[in-house]
Design an enzyme around this catalytic site. Structure first.
Site, PDB file in Angstrom:
ATOM      1  N   SER A 297     -72.746  -7.467   0.773  1.00  0.00           N
ATOM      2  CA  SER A 297     -71.332  -7.419   0.425  1.00  0.00           C
ATOM      3  C   SER A 297     -70.700  -8.773   0.704  1.00  0.00           C
ATOM      4  O   SER A 297     -71.351  -9.686   1.208  1.00  0.00           O
ATOM      5  CB  SER A 297     -70.629  -6.323   1.196  1.00  0.00           C
ATOM      6  OG  SER A 297     -70.480  -6.711   2.545  1.00  0.00           O
ATOM      7  N   LYS A 298     -69.415  -8.858   0.381  1.00  0.00           N
ATOM      8  CA  LYS A 298     -68.728 -10.159   0.495  1.00  0.00           C
ATOM      9  C   LYS A 298     -68.798 -10.729   1.907  1.00  0.00           C
ATOM     10  O   LYS A 298     -68.814 -11.930   2.092  1.00  0.00           O
ATOM     11  CB  LYS A 298     -67.256 -10.044   0.090  1.00  0.00           C
ATOM     12  CG  LYS A 298     -67.011  -9.341  -1.208  1.00  0.00           C
ATOM     13  CD  LYS A 298     -66.712  -7.852  -1.002  1.00  0.00           C
ATOM     14  CE  LYS A 298     -67.603  -6.993  -1.864  1.00  0.00           C
ATOM     15  NZ  LYS A 298     -68.028  -5.722  -1.309  1.00  0.00           N
ATOM     16  N   ARG A 299     -68.797  -9.832   2.889  1.00  0.00           N
ATOM     17  CA  ARG A 299     -68.751 -10.356   4.250  1.00  0.00           C
ATOM     18  C   ARG A 299     -70.030 -11.088   4.646  1.00  0.00           C
ATOM     19  O   ARG A 299     -70.136 -11.640   5.734  1.00  0.00           O
ATOM     20  CB  ARG A 299     -68.451  -9.230   5.250  1.00  0.00           C
ATOM     21  CG  ARG A 299     -69.581  -8.273   5.459  1.00  0.00           C
ATOM     22  CD  ARG A 299     -69.141  -7.021   6.221  1.00  0.00           C
ATOM     23  NE  ARG A 299     -70.065  -5.947   5.994  1.00  0.00           N
ATOM     24  CZ  ARG A 299     -71.180  -5.764   6.694  1.00  0.00           C
ATOM     25  NH1 ARG A 299     -71.474  -6.585   7.677  1.00  0.00           N
ATOM     26  NH2 ARG A 299     -71.984  -4.763   6.423  1.00  0.00           N
ATOM     27  N   HIS A 300     -71.043 -11.072   3.783  1.00  0.00           N
ATOM     28  CA  HIS A 300     -72.289 -11.760   4.102  1.00  0.00           C
ATOM     29  C   HIS A 300     -72.334 -13.176   3.536  1.00  0.00           C
ATOM     30  O   HIS A 300     -73.392 -13.727   3.293  1.00  0.00           O
ATOM     31  CB  HIS A 300     -73.481 -10.970   3.575  1.00  0.00           C
ATOM     32  CG  HIS A 300     -73.645  -9.642   4.241  1.00  0.00           C
ATOM     33  ND1 HIS A 300     -73.386  -8.450   3.606  1.00  0.00           N
ATOM     34  CD2 HIS A 300     -74.011  -9.321   5.500  1.00  0.00           C
ATOM     35  CE1 HIS A 300     -73.601  -7.458   4.453  1.00  0.00           C
ATOM     36  NE2 HIS A 300     -73.970  -7.950   5.605  1.00  0.00           N
ATOM     37  N   GLY A 301     -71.167 -13.758   3.304  1.00  0.00           N
ATOM     38  CA  GLY A 301     -71.156 -15.111   2.764  1.00  0.00           C
ATOM     39  C   GLY A 301     -71.384 -15.082   1.276  1.00  0.00           C
ATOM     40  O   GLY A 301     -71.058 -14.098   0.616  1.00  0.00           O
TER      41      GLY A 301
END
Length: 494
Positions: free
Chosen positions: A253-257
């Site tokens: 997801s987006k939170r993984h860079g």
RNA sequence: GGCCCCAUGGUCAAGUGGACUAAGACACCGGCCUUUCAAGCCGGUAACGCGGGUUCGAAUCCCGCUGGGGUCACCA
């Protein structure tokens, strides 16, 4: 094998991320390997969730990766349209067939009622499942609901006994107990098709031979198989490829860079590297090689070498591959790719003249073997374009404070200054510096290190004589003078 | 929680019952090369999740467990 026809069917709800990109790539490689057809279909049946720019973005990411399609919503084809929002008529026709043959029925339960039913089942510790209550609604019951103004949804009667077996090309036979299958909605109360229905109708109508998609769709497949059979379509082969996981083994997801293809592009990665990396995530040609051209990937690709287990993506390995391509690709290709980065930084004009381009070529050649991305390439090139850099502080302490350093630099400057244009080459300038070193009786580093700092402001970078020749005599003399003045100025202050 | 999938080093992975004291790559650590930094070359650390079977023999086959993932919508 009959003609291979595969599709990539994204929903325009966001940008193309690397999981989707790899699914598209596998489809594409499979089609190209077998001389088949690759189709781009837009699954935009949920108008509420469509993001305006998403389709355009997905399309441009695919093009950037070099994944081209033979049939699609932009270029048409014999089984179009390829945008599901333009196929609602077909879905309704097919739904009517099911209704008329008694395989489907109208359901008047409202979303609120359904949610309440699910919640009740959950509280009892049961598996929430639709109880088919509208399936045996009488004509009177129906009329009453309709009188109440309820817009119904259309459901399909799923078999209640037996099992449905999914034959998956990489997982083998996967059985599902039919009792676990809900009577799924195929037409929403707003008249639009649901995913499972539109997907099956289109895969059937578009003569898809192999449905290659992410593993998250495996549990949808038994329902789709029932639909295929009810509709009388030939069953395609199913291929569920493993997921790509984030480094913490959770869903990407987006939170993984950076996970969107577009972010890799702006981050300075080459499409060659990303394609190569993605191909090797979940697939292996065996052997000991890691680098494959697009043509080789097409030639070697095979579904039975796709792994069964999810893969964690590792940006370090992608970065390594990118560096490999950066230094091995033809120079013109790297220059072409770095141009927008250089223009954005103001190092290159919007329509560069041949002299500018020639200079850029020489800069890239000097720098490209020691960077990993186009962004790094741009940053490592800064001093070739800006003479007003700061000197690296660590380098100043180390190389500009040595006694006699200005004298040594001055001798170096003199030597370069005296060189005729024809001798201002890597060999010529090195010879001149070596001579100074010998005459002064100092170590090579005593001249080379301060000279590098004077010319680039940095202690690391290309070979000094590459820097010198790329910069040219005039810039070298200017920068050497500037450094000498700066050192003397510092000494006075001290 | 039900159903389904999966399980080789930190990561990607080769391996399809004997050639496995388990390949290769990334990362990491050392060395060489060298005007710096890279690159390159050489070397090193590091894995078959656990427990039962089957078999002369198991990373490979079977069962169980554990762990991870997916999915359970009028989203796709």
């Amino acid at each position: 094998m009959d003609t291979v026809r595969v599709r990539f069917a994204p929903s325009p709800t966001g940008s193309l991320h690397i999981g989707g990109a790899r699914t598209a790539l596998f489809n594409w490689l499979f089609a190209r390997h077998h001389g088949g057809v690759f189709i781009l279909r837009l699954e935009d049946t949920d108008t509420g969730r469509n993001i305006g720019e998403a389709a355009v973005q997905i399309e441009s990411s695919l093009r950037w990766l070099g994944i081209g399609w033979d049939e699609g919503y932009d270029c048409g084809g014999p089984f179009g349209p390829y945008r599901q929002s333009e196929r609602f008529g077909l879905y309704r026709e097919e739904a009517r067939r099911l209704l008329e043959s008694g395989r489907a029925y109208w359901c008047y339960c409202t979303p609120e009622e359904l949610a309440a039913q699910r919640e009740k089942a959950r509280r009892r510790g049961e598996v929430p499942r639709y109880d088919s209550r509208c399936g045996d609604l009488t004509g009177d019951g129906r009329r009453a609901k309709e009188a109440a103004g309820i817009q119904p949804a259309l459901r399909v009667k799923m078999p209640k006994a037996g099992a449905t077996v999914v034959k998956d090309l990489i997982r083998g036979e996967v059985g599902f107990d039919n009792a676990t299958l809900d009577d799924i909605v195929i037409l929403k109360s707003n008249g639009g098709p649901t995913y499972n229905f539109a997907c099956v109708v289109d895969d059937g109508a578009m003569r898809i031979s192999h449905v290659i998609r992410a593993e998250e769709h495996l549990s949808n497949t038994p329902k789709q198989i029932v639909l295929f059979n009810l509709l009388g379509y030939a069953l395609p082969e199913f291929v569920h490829v493993p997921m790509i996981l984030a480094p913490d083994r959770s869903k990407l997801s987006k939170r993984h860079g950076a996970t969107a293809v577009d972010e890799f592009r702006t981050g300075g990665f080459l499409p060659e590297a990303l394609v190569n990396y993605l191909a090797l995530l979940g697939w292996s040609p065996g052997g000991e090689r890691e680098q494959f051209s697009r043509e080789e990937l097409v030639a070697f690709f095979s579904l039975d070498a796709v792994t069964k287990h999810a893969a964690v993506y590792d940006v370090k390995k992608l970065t390594w591959l990118n560096a490999q391509y950066l230094k091995a690709l033809p120079l013109e290709r790297v220059v072409e790719q770095v141009r927008p980065f250089m223009q954005e930084a103001g190092y290159l004009s919007a329509s560069p003249d041949p002299a500018e381009l020639d200079y850029l070529n020489r800069v890239v050649e000097a720098v490209r073997s020691r960077i990993h991305t186009l962004v790094e390439l741009r940053d490592a090139s800064a001093y070739f374009y800006r003479p007003d850099f700061e000197y690296e502080e660590k380098g100043v302490r180390k190389h500009f404070t040595k006694p006699g350093v200005t004298g040594i630099l001055a001798r170096g400057r003199e030597a370069l200054s005296a060189l005729p244009v024809g001798r201002f080459t890597v060999e010529g300038t090195e010879e001149a510096f070596r001579q100074v070193i010998e005459e002064l009786g100092v170590s090579g580093g005593a001249l080379i290190h301060p000279a590098r700092l004077a010319l680039s402001g940095r202690t690391v970078g290309p070979g000094l004589f590459d820097i010198i020749t790329v910069l040219g005599k005039e810039q070298c003399l200017l920068r050497l003078d500037r450094a000498i003045a700066r050192i003397e100025n510092n000494l006075e202050q001290a």
